[in-house]
Design a protein around this motif. Structure first.
Motif, mmCIF file in Angstrom:
data_model
loop_
_atom_site.group_PDB
_atom_site.id
_atom_site.type_symbol
_atom_site.label_atom_id
_atom_site.label_comp_id
_atom_site.label_asym_id
_atom_site.label_seq_id
_atom_site.Cartn_x
_atom_site.Cartn_y
_atom_site.Cartn_z
ATOM 1 N N MET A 153 23.638 -32.621 -20.585
ATOM 2 C CA MET A 153 24.701 -32.373 -19.672
ATOM 3 C C MET A 153 25.240 -33.659 -18.931
ATOM 4 O O MET A 153 24.276 -34.354 -18.620
ATOM 5 C CB MET A 153 24.484 -31.430 -18.465
ATOM 6 C CG MET A 153 24.061 -30.105 -18.963
ATOM 7 S SD MET A 153 24.067 -28.781 -17.940
ATOM 8 C CE MET A 153 25.600 -28.515 -17.424
ATOM 9 N N GLY A 154 26.397 -34.240 -19.013
ATOM 10 C CA GLY A 154 26.978 -35.328 -18.419
ATOM 11 C C GLY A 154 27.531 -34.761 -16.956
ATOM 12 O O GLY A 154 27.247 -34.102 -16.337
ATOM 13 N N VAL A 159 27.484 -31.834 -12.965
ATOM 14 C CA VAL A 159 27.487 -32.063 -11.500
ATOM 15 C C VAL A 159 28.862 -31.775 -10.963
ATOM 16 O O VAL A 159 29.008 -30.934 -10.034
ATOM 17 C CB VAL A 159 27.132 -33.592 -11.347
ATOM 18 C CG1 VAL A 159 27.211 -33.634 -9.663
ATOM 19 C CG2 VAL A 159 25.837 -34.034 -11.701
ATOM 20 N N TYR A 160 29.922 -32.369 -11.371
ATOM 21 C CA TYR A 160 31.204 -32.195 -10.664
ATOM 22 C C TYR A 160 31.679 -30.726 -10.690
ATOM 23 O O TYR A 160 31.990 -30.356 -9.723
ATOM 24 C CB TYR A 160 32.192 -32.996 -11.357
ATOM 25 C CG TYR A 160 33.874 -32.980 -10.983
ATOM 26 C CD1 TYR A 160 33.890 -33.769 -9.902
ATOM 27 C CD2 TYR A 160 34.682 -32.459 -11.453
ATOM 28 C CE1 TYR A 160 35.162 -33.752 -9.428
ATOM 29 C CE2 TYR A 160 36.067 -32.242 -11.157
ATOM 30 C CZ TYR A 160 36.267 -33.026 -10.070
ATOM 31 O OH TYR A 160 37.508 -33.019 -9.438
ATOM 32 N N LEU A 161 31.788 -30.077 -11.981
ATOM 33 C CA LEU A 161 32.303 -28.515 -11.679
ATOM 34 C C LEU A 161 31.462 -27.763 -11.173
ATOM 35 O O LEU A 161 32.043 -26.942 -10.382
ATOM 36 C CB LEU A 161 32.458 -28.204 -13.334
ATOM 37 C CG LEU A 161 33.672 -28.826 -14.123
ATOM 38 C CD1 LEU A 161 33.807 -28.206 -15.447
ATOM 39 C CD2 LEU A 161 34.979 -28.518 -13.352
ATOM 40 N N ILE A 462 27.185 -28.982 -1.736
ATOM 41 C CA ILE A 462 27.141 -30.417 -2.162
ATOM 42 C C ILE A 462 25.810 -30.700 -3.064
ATOM 43 O O ILE A 462 25.791 -31.630 -3.546
ATOM 44 C CB ILE A 462 27.350 -31.562 -1.403
ATOM 45 C CG1 ILE A 462 26.172 -31.338 -0.005
ATOM 46 C CG2 ILE A 462 28.786 -31.318 -0.619
ATOM 47 C CD1 ILE A 462 26.253 -32.481 0.867
ATOM 48 N N MET A 463 24.894 -29.563 -2.725
ATOM 49 C CA MET A 463 23.625 -29.849 -3.385
ATOM 50 C C MET A 463 23.336 -29.137 -5.045
ATOM 51 O O MET A 463 22.440 -29.436 -5.641
ATOM 52 C CB MET A 463 22.443 -29.190 -2.833
ATOM 53 C CG MET A 463 22.309 -29.703 -1.248
ATOM 54 S SD MET A 463 21.989 -31.262 -1.187
ATOM 55 C CE MET A 463 21.446 -31.731 0.705
ATOM 56 N N ALA A 464 24.705 -28.843 -5.531
ATOM 57 C CA ALA A 464 24.525 -28.071 -6.748
ATOM 58 C C ALA A 464 24.359 -29.073 -7.810
ATOM 59 O O ALA A 464 23.562 -28.814 -8.723
ATOM 60 C CB ALA A 464 25.961 -27.418 -7.024
ATOM 61 N N GLY A 465 24.729 -30.272 -7.831
ATOM 62 C CA GLY A 465 24.407 -31.348 -8.723
ATOM 63 C C GLY A 465 23.016 -31.716 -8.727
ATOM 64 O O GLY A 465 22.336 -31.725 -9.750
ATOM 65 N N SER A 466 22.464 -31.921 -7.767
ATOM 66 C CA SER A 466 21.024 -32.390 -7.511
ATOM 67 C C SER A 466 20.044 -31.457 -8.082
ATOM 68 O O SER A 466 19.161 -31.845 -8.497
ATOM 69 C CB SER A 466 20.615 -32.815 -6.150
ATOM 70 O OG SER A 466 20.732 -32.000 -5.301
ATOM 71 N N ASP A 471 18.637 -30.924 -16.212
ATOM 72 C CA ASP A 471 19.643 -30.750 -17.156
ATOM 73 C C ASP A 471 20.390 -31.922 -17.508
ATOM 74 O O ASP A 471 21.238 -31.667 -18.189
ATOM 75 C CB ASP A 471 20.340 -29.441 -16.675
ATOM 76 C CG ASP A 471 19.522 -28.360 -16.730
ATOM 77 O OD1 ASP A 471 18.445 -28.199 -17.244
ATOM 78 O OD2 ASP A 471 19.810 -27.357 -15.725
ATOM 79 N N LEU A 472 20.442 -32.786 -16.705
ATOM 80 C CA LEU A 472 21.523 -34.025 -16.883
ATOM 81 C C LEU A 472 20.963 -35.115 -17.717
ATOM 82 O O LEU A 472 19.590 -35.490 -17.974
ATOM 83 C CB LEU A 472 21.608 -34.699 -15.456
ATOM 84 C CG LEU A 472 22.115 -33.683 -14.573
ATOM 85 C CD1 LEU A 472 22.315 -34.294 -13.143
ATOM 86 C CD2 LEU A 472 23.732 -33.111 -14.854
ATOM 87 N N LYS A 473 21.868 -35.548 -18.499
ATOM 88 C CA LYS A 473 21.390 -36.791 -19.620
ATOM 89 C C LYS A 473 20.910 -37.748 -18.650
ATOM 90 O O LYS A 473 19.805 -38.395 -19.190
ATOM 91 C CB LYS A 473 22.488 -36.931 -20.460
ATOM 92 C CG LYS A 473 22.211 -37.875 -21.454
ATOM 93 C CD LYS A 473 23.408 -38.370 -22.328
ATOM 94 C CE LYS A 473 24.178 -36.931 -22.837
ATOM 95 N NZ LYS A 473 25.245 -37.366 -23.767
ATOM 96 N N ASP A 474 21.661 -38.227 -17.741
ATOM 97 C CA ASP A 474 21.568 -39.366 -16.888
ATOM 98 C C ASP A 474 21.529 -39.206 -15.392
ATOM 99 O O ASP A 474 22.540 -39.228 -14.761
ATOM 100 C CB ASP A 474 22.261 -40.700 -17.239
ATOM 101 C CG ASP A 474 21.857 -42.011 -16.757
ATOM 102 O OD1 ASP A 474 20.793 -41.725 -15.764
ATOM 103 O OD2 ASP A 474 22.678 -42.942 -16.642
ATOM 104 N N ALA A 475 20.529 -38.507 -14.741
ATOM 105 C CA ALA A 475 20.763 -37.993 -13.480
ATOM 106 C C ALA A 475 20.823 -39.089 -12.411
ATOM 107 O O ALA A 475 21.680 -38.921 -11.555
ATOM 108 C CB ALA A 475 19.398 -37.186 -13.049
#
Length: 1138
Positions: A153-154, A159-161, A462-466, A471-475
């Protein structure tokens, strides 16, 4: 240590199959290591791989052949063989030298691995929860671990959505127009700007923390707990969990509000019209809806994730429809008229036509509105006076972007509960009239602070991305960019919507929370294009999605807290289904969310979760600020656009918003967090996470220690900083645990307490024993509730170890100033004189070091912490002044509950030349200035004659010392001798008589005896005359005993017979006299005291009199139950000045 012997069987390279003598790549690198123990033989047998040579290792004398593993490596067409004991002279490369060079470290490879293996483990690091048990198990399994799919995931999708979906929610659609209409455009912009600044600053701090390492599931909880420690982490993590759970309740209540008011008003179970009925409908439908969502989460999160994209699309479409509708309204405003009676807003639920009468054919008839305000339908009927005098008017609810309505909406219009919505620019009659239910009323008293609390949940999420870092390619790159872009986007949307609402919608419609003036339409829906149903349906599904996300995330957060095992009673919630789904945590989350639903009011639930989220954000900012200021070596975030001042600003805004929105909710949230903090501190499992609070403690300790070094403490600040010397038995159990009890009672939990012990032996061999001793001391300190540190020193002799402890304990200015040690109670019966010699040596060391010394005698009789003294006295015998320790110690003891009810008595001794009356007055005045309440008594000791008992006691003491010095008696002989001395002592005590006052004469010879017939005055030929009083029977008894002991039949040598005729040293007689006389007075006055504090005499300068010194102390304290011998350190410890 046992010897380790190796027997190596040489192996030639050409003997190995497949390896020729010309092969250039034969290597003797070891693919495994062999561990050798020093105490027992190590035998390991592993199957030889194909192609390995016969390599045998014999360890110790077992003779067991231990083949080492060998591995073949294929590279460049050649096969490499690695064997640790292979004798290969044909092929030697750099790797061979490398391994031989590490031979010095082979026994430490367990704890100090090679750099190559360390780097290999770091390179194979996986994105799992750091510190979690599953992570450690996964690493240990190695090849058995299932190959995990690499995260793909990018920034945009990962993160953004998700942040957009979590930030946009029910408040935007249901409450933002009402906030704008009530607060006005300017104050609404201020509210939105403050809240968005709060989340932006928090996102900057969070980005710094999140890019300082991997953030697994748990998000903000993990960041705070690893930055601020388990206590803060657990407290704030639970607050964040409660906030997320109440957010689920808020979203469900918002969805039910949309459903019952805008989608299916007829579905209400309870009759509408009354406030309680509306709340009951919300409770019933909310509970059912919560159950359905919880079941959906229980069935599987994959369904929730599949629906997430649908819900996100609904949010985006709804937001776009608002912008489109605002632009369209500039050219073609939608027709949503608001009916005004005078300047009052009318509810359009029960009528359609905004007029009092209507034309039907050629007749003027009354309208439905007339029927609502008048008694009859006739034109001459009696009507409400306000209705009769006021004019009806139609106001366009959506005048459009170009209408200039912004000028009216720019200022605030706060109203009280029950007030009618009014438009100030319209005329109104003077009469009040009856307030019918057909007006639009305010349902809640509004204020700026209330609106802040209601709006703030719309910027959370705002914590949804962290939370999705795994699951992130480059956290490290995606979390800061995605989160900050999402906050910028939502902030821009909120700020622009505030302006659009103020510019497009009439003020009375903005303040109409539920759209009663436009026939129950959603207010923001009236602005949307092409239809209000776009917003209604979109907001309903987006709210459902947000509720699902909360019900999915909250149980996982609780599970993460439970798995960390820092809160014992939450341990059960760490378990779940076989696939890891948190079943029990989901059940608890649903129950807590049900509490929020039973409140049944969106406006009351929103401030609650605002508190919990604000507290969470506050500690995220605090964690970042602390890490930045402390400059810990591990603080190296990839996100570099942060500063400690921004974090402190964000923390200040969070704190201000908490008290602005609801000060009582803020206090409740802080109390809850404080209770959780203290619970974890006292009952939780100890964790070491390298947290920032630990770093703060180190920095504060360093700063304080450097400040302490600036000079000695002032007398006002002097406290006994204790070094408690304890003795351990063979099983490493403390012989006198009551020493620590006394220390805890003296300190009352304040100041420094060091507990030390000395073990006799070699440190290289006794290191494990020293660690066990420290563990024993630490456990005993916990039992006695002594807060401090323990230290164990290993030395060749006990006195050396104690000397090291006294010299080296403490750090910098934080050092002990008082030594506490036990009295060697069995020193007379001990066959080894080292016990009392060590004691006296310690006394001398403390004196040299200018330290105070406390020696409790009969320590086993001292009260424990659970045995408070009901009444009694603490008696202080102030013989000499040594800095005021005797005054300060009873005062400190009485601060403890054990001694609190004891009164304090101070005795001092007056000699012949002293004025006892004046001494008593002066002492009372001194105590008054010291602010110490105590009874004062001066004891006169005028009798200076040395009694026969004193002389005989001194004689026996010296005889015993001479015997033990000249004869190396066996244990049985020494016991007999000790018993004989004891018998003589008892008989002398029974037969001794009081001495009479005699004048000293300058010359030698005999002095006049008085005091009874037959009295014989025995003088001394020495310079100092000693007067004693004898009786005839007593003299004969002593002579008979001397003859008995001198008979040849005894096994006593001739030197022993001479010893019985020695004369005692006069200085010893004088010291014994002091001890006897003081003891008589003390026992007479303080025999029933709970504790006696007494000046401790110093040891003799000549070490040959050490044993006599012990005897003096024994005589001084005879007949007293509890005694505390005190020696000052040479400095004043108490002052009369403030």
């Amino acid at each position: 240590m046992s010897s380790v012997r190796f027997t190596v069987t040489p192996t030639k390279a050409e003997d190995l199959p497949g390896v020729s003598d010309t092969s250039p790549d034969v290597s003797s690198r070891s693919s495994s290591r062999v561990r050798f123990g020093s105490r027992e033989s190590v035998s390991r047998s592993e199957p030889l791989s194909e192609g390995s040579g016969a390599v045998t290792t014999s360890v110790g004398t077992t003779g067991a052949d231990t083949p080492d593993r060998s591995a073949t490596e294929h590279g460049d067409g050649h096969m490499k063989l690695s064997s640790v004991y292979m004798n290969n002279s044909h092929a030697i490369d750099d790797d061979d030298f490398f391994d031989r060079n590490l031979a010095l470290f082979e026994e430490e490879m367990d704890t100090r691995p090679k750099v190559s293996s360390l780097l290999n483990r770091l390179a194979n690091y996986t994105n799992l929860t750091q510190g979690a048990k599953e992570h450690e198990e996964a690493e240990s399994i190695g090849d058995k671990r299932k190959p995990c799919k690499a995260p793909q995931m990018g920034t945009f999708m990962g993160v953004y959505l998700p942040c957009l979906q979590n930030i946009f929610g029910v408040i935007l659609f249901l409450r933002l127009p009402w906030v704008v209409g009530t607060a006005g455009v300017l104050q609404a912009l201020c509210i939105v700007f403050i809240c968005c600044c709060c989340t932006m600053l928090t996102a900057i701090s969070m980005s710094a923390i999140a890019t300082n390492g991997v953030v697994p599931a748990g998000g903000s909880y993990f960041m705070i707990s690893r930055s601020l420690g388990p206590e803060f982490g657990g407290a704030v993590g639970l607050c964040f969990y409660l906030g997320t759970t109440f957010a689920a309740a808020m979203y469900i209540l918002g969805a039910i509000e949309i459903f019952l008011m805008y989608i299916a008003p007829g579905a209400a179970i309870f009759p509408s019209g009354e406030v309680e009925s509306v709340l009951n409908n919300m409770r019933v439908y909310g509970s059912v809806f919560l159950l359905l969502l919880a079941l959906l989460v229980f069935v599987g999160v994959k369904y929730v994730n599949k629906l997430a994209s649908v819900f996100l699309a609904c949010v985006i479409v709804s937001v776009l429809s608002i912008y489109t509708g605002a632009l369209v309204s500039a050219f073609q405003p939608p027709d949503f008229p608001v009916c005004m009676l005078g300047n009052r807003t009318l509810s359009r639920h029960e009528f359609d036509m905004c007029s009092k009468t209507q034309l039907v054919g050629n007749l003027t008839v009354t309208s439905r509105l007339w029927d609502l305000f008048c008694e009859r339908a006739e034109l001459n009927a009696t009507c409400d006076p306000y209705f009769a005098l006021a004019n009806l008017s139609r106001v366009q609810g959506i005048p459009g972007l170009a209408s200039g309505v912004m000028a009216e909406n720019i200022w605030s219009s706060y109203l009280s509960k029950g007030a009618v919505l009014e438009k100030a620019s319209l005329p109104s009659p003077e009469v009040q009239g009856r307030l019918h239910r057909h007006y639009v009323f305010v349902d809640i008293t509004t204020s700026f602070t209330l609106l802040v609390g209601i709006f703030f949940p719309s910027v959370t999420g705002i914590m949804a991305g962290s939370n999705r870092s795994g699951d992130l390619k480059d956290a490290q790159r995606s979390i800061p960019i995605g989160t900050i872009l999402a906050i910028l986007t939502t902030s821009l949307v909120y700020l622009s919507n505030v302006v659009l609402f103020g510019a497009c919608i009439e003020g009375v419609l903005l303040r109409d929370k539920f759209g009663d003036s436009v026939k129950g339409n959603l207010v923001v829906g009236t602005l949307s294009w092409p239809s209000p149903w776009v917003i209604v349906i979109g907001s309903f599904f987006s709210t459902c999605g947000a509720g699902l996300q909360s019900l999915t995330g909250a149980p996982r957060l609780l599970q993460a807290i439970a798995k960390d095992n820092i809160i014992p009673f939450l341990r059960v919630f760490g378990h779940g289904k076989a696939n890891g789904e948190p079943t029990w945590a989901l059940l608890l989350t649903a129950l807590i969310a049900e509490l929020g639903i039973l409140i049944a009011s969106l406006d009351l639930v929103a401030p609650i979760l605002s508190m919990f989220f604000l507290m969470c954000y506050l500690f995220v900012n605090l964690a970042c600020a602390l890490q930045t200021l402390l400059r810990t070596p591990n603080w190296r975030p990839r996100f570099s656009y942060y500063h400690w001042s921004l974090s402190f600003l964000g923390m200040s805004i969070c704190l201000a918003l908490m008290f602005i929105s609801s000060w009582y909710y803020a206090i409740v949230a802080m109390v809850i967090a404080g209770m959780i903090y203290k619970y974890i501190e006292y009952h939780g499992a100890e964790k070491e996470w390298g947290d920032g609070i630990r770093g703060l403690s180190l920095s504060a300790a360093r700063y304080a220690l450097l400040r302490l070094e600036e000079g000695p403490p002032h007398t006002k600040n002097w406290r006994p900083q204790l070094l408690v010397l304890v003795k351990l038995d063979e099983d490493l159990h403390v012989k006198s645990p009551r020493l620590l009890t006394l220390a805890s009672q003296l300190k009352a939990g304040k100041g420094l307490t060091l507990v030390g012990t000395a073990l006799v032996g070699n440190f290289l061999e006794s290191y494990g024993e020293a660690l066990a001793a420290e563990q024993t001391l630490r456990h005993l300190m916990e039992q006695e509730r002594v807060k401090g540190f323990c230290q164990c020193v290993v030395a060749q002799r006990a006195r050396e170890g104690i000397c090291h402890l006294i010299q080296s304990s403490g750090l910098g200015g934080l050092q002990h100033n008082t030594v506490v040690m036990g009295w060697p109670s069995a020193w007379r019966q001990s066959e080894d004189p080292r016990s009392w010699k060590t004691f006296i040596h310690t006394v001398r060391v403390t004196t040299t070091a200018h330290l105070a010394l406390l020696v409790p005698k009969n320590i086993s009789l001292f009260p424990s912490n659970s045995e408070p003294c009901a009444e009694g006295s603490i008696d202080v015998w102030w013989i000499v002044h040594d800095g005021g320790m005797l005054m300060l110690l009873p005062f400190l003891l009485r601060q403890h509950k054990v001694w609190r009810k004891c009164r304090m008595r101070i005795f001092t001794v007056a000699q012949l030349e002293d004025n006892s009356i004046q001494m008593k007055k002066d002492l009372a005045t001194f105590l008054y200035h010291l602010r110490i309440e105590a009874e004062v008594e001066v004891v006169e000791m005028h009798d200076s004659d040395i009694s026969a008992y004193t002389y005989e006691r001194t004689l026996m003491m010296e005889q015993r010392c001479q015997m033990l010095r000249q004869m190396r008696l066996s244990k049985s002989d020494r016991e007999k001798e000790a018993q004989l001395v004891k018998d003589r002592n008892s008989m002398l005590r029974l037969t001794s008589i009081g001495s009479d006052d005699d004048d000293d004469t300058d010359g030698g010879g005999l002095g006049g005896g008085g005091g009874g017939s037959g009295g014989l005055g025995v003088g001394s030929t020495s310079e100092h005359r000693v007067h004693m009083t004898w009786t005839k029977e007593r003299s004969q008894g002593v002579g008979q005993r001397s003859q008995w002991r001198g008979q040849p039949g005894c096994s006593t040598p001739e030197g022993f017979r001479d010893m019985l005729n020695i004369r005692p040293d006069q200085s010893n007689v004088r010291r014994m006299h002091t001890a006897v006389k003081l003891n008589e007075v003390i026992v007479n006055k303080s025999h029933d005291a709970r504790l006696v504090l007494l000046n401790m005499p110093g040891p003799p300068r000549n070490p040959e009199g050490d044993e006599n010194y012990m005897e003096f102390l024994e005589v001084l304290t005879e007949g007293l139950e509890r005694v505390l011998l005190v020696r000052g350190g040479g400095s004043e410890v108490i002052t009369i000045y403030s």
